[in-house]
Design an enzyme around this catalytic site. Sequence first.
Site, PDB file in Angstrom:
ATOM      1  N   ASN A  88       0.758  -1.230   0.010  1.00  0.00           N
ATOM      2  CA  ASN A  88       0.024  -0.118  -0.049  1.00  0.00           C
ATOM      3  C   ASN A  88       0.782   1.300  -0.021  1.00  0.00           C
ATOM      4  OD1 ASN A  88      -2.598   1.633   0.539  1.00  0.00           O
ATOM      5  ND2 ASN A  88      -0.961   1.922   2.369  1.00  0.00           N
ATOM      6  N   SER A 139      -4.679   2.789  -8.232  1.00  0.00           N
ATOM      7  CA  SER A 139      -5.397   3.741  -8.362  1.00  0.00           C
ATOM      8  C   SER A 139      -6.130   4.105  -9.623  1.00  0.00           C
ATOM      9  CB  SER A 139      -4.507   5.054  -8.064  1.00  0.00           C
ATOM     10  OG  SER A 139      -5.230   6.184  -8.345  1.00  0.00           O
ATOM     11  N   TYR A 152       2.802  10.376 -11.050  1.00  0.00           N
ATOM     12  CA  TYR A 152       2.049   9.284 -10.302  1.00  0.00           C
ATOM     13  C   TYR A 152       1.187   8.205 -11.161  1.00  0.00           C
ATOM     14  CZ  TYR A 152      -1.271   8.025  -6.699  1.00  0.00           C
ATOM     15  OH  TYR A 152      -2.096   6.928  -5.843  1.00  0.00           O
ATOM     16  N   LYS A 156       1.027   3.968 -11.115  1.00  0.00           N
ATOM     17  CA  LYS A 156       0.070   3.093 -10.887  1.00  0.00           C
ATOM     18  C   LYS A 156      -0.258   2.216 -12.091  1.00  0.00           C
ATOM     19  CE  LYS A 156      -0.486   4.350  -6.741  1.00  0.00           C
ATOM     20  NZ  LYS A 156       0.158   3.345  -5.683  1.00  0.00           N
TER      21      LYS A 156
END
Length: 265
Positions: A88, A139, A152, A156
């Site tokens: 996580n 995400s 980012y 993901k």
Amino acid sequence: MNFKNKVVLVTGAGAGIGKAIALLFAERGARLAIVDRNAQNLRAAADACAKDERPLEIVADLSTDEGCEKTVKETLERYGRLDVLVNNAGVGARTDLLHTDMAIFDKVFNTNVRGVYNLTRLLAPSLIETKGNIVNISSVMGTSVLVGGLPYSMTKAALDHFTRLIALELAPKGVRVNAVSPGVTVSEFVQTVTGMSDGQYSEYLANMALGIPMGRVCQPEHVAKMVVFLASEDCDLVTGTVVKVDGGVELSVESNHIKEQFKKK
């Protein structure tokens, strides 16, 4: 979904989604190892999770080899096994190609991709021994195209494909690998990345909810429930999946509203 006597490692467990995941596993009887860079947050999470047995607290930076190696060593020294790995821990950035630099790129990739790869690599032998499983926290940004999403969103997208690749590799060895992909979720993580005040963040969440078909943003507990479900024996033939917990945002043309709100903040 009873995890009595199962050993579960949750990274980034000091707050937000990670803390909610740790709490739910604790409620289901798991023996926990929890990891975070923030010792104070980690201690508070351990206090909240303490049931019959207090979780093992590991203060580590998983973007480094030393942090990953420390996590593996302390977990296996304490419990001697691992049944579930929840990757996580992550960091974010709000920038674009013309305004970022390689220091930001490296910071995000080292935690979100390299750290996950390294920790999983080191713990895979233990998971093979127990026929355990892995749940990665991704995400919807990994499949969304928004200005400001670099780097980012790239991390993901990489995590989604990493999930599929190692699911195929580890399936013959009895290890399942899945990912949960949250949508707009109430989290200190988001507020920190965007730099919003509490009032701005509340307004932002309210506006984002307007573009979600189910009319509300996710809470960390929604994500935690899916993680625990995927890690359970109820999902013993589920592997290589990326499950969205997003209120249906990608199904609606109103997702364009979210893009506009994202640009404004």
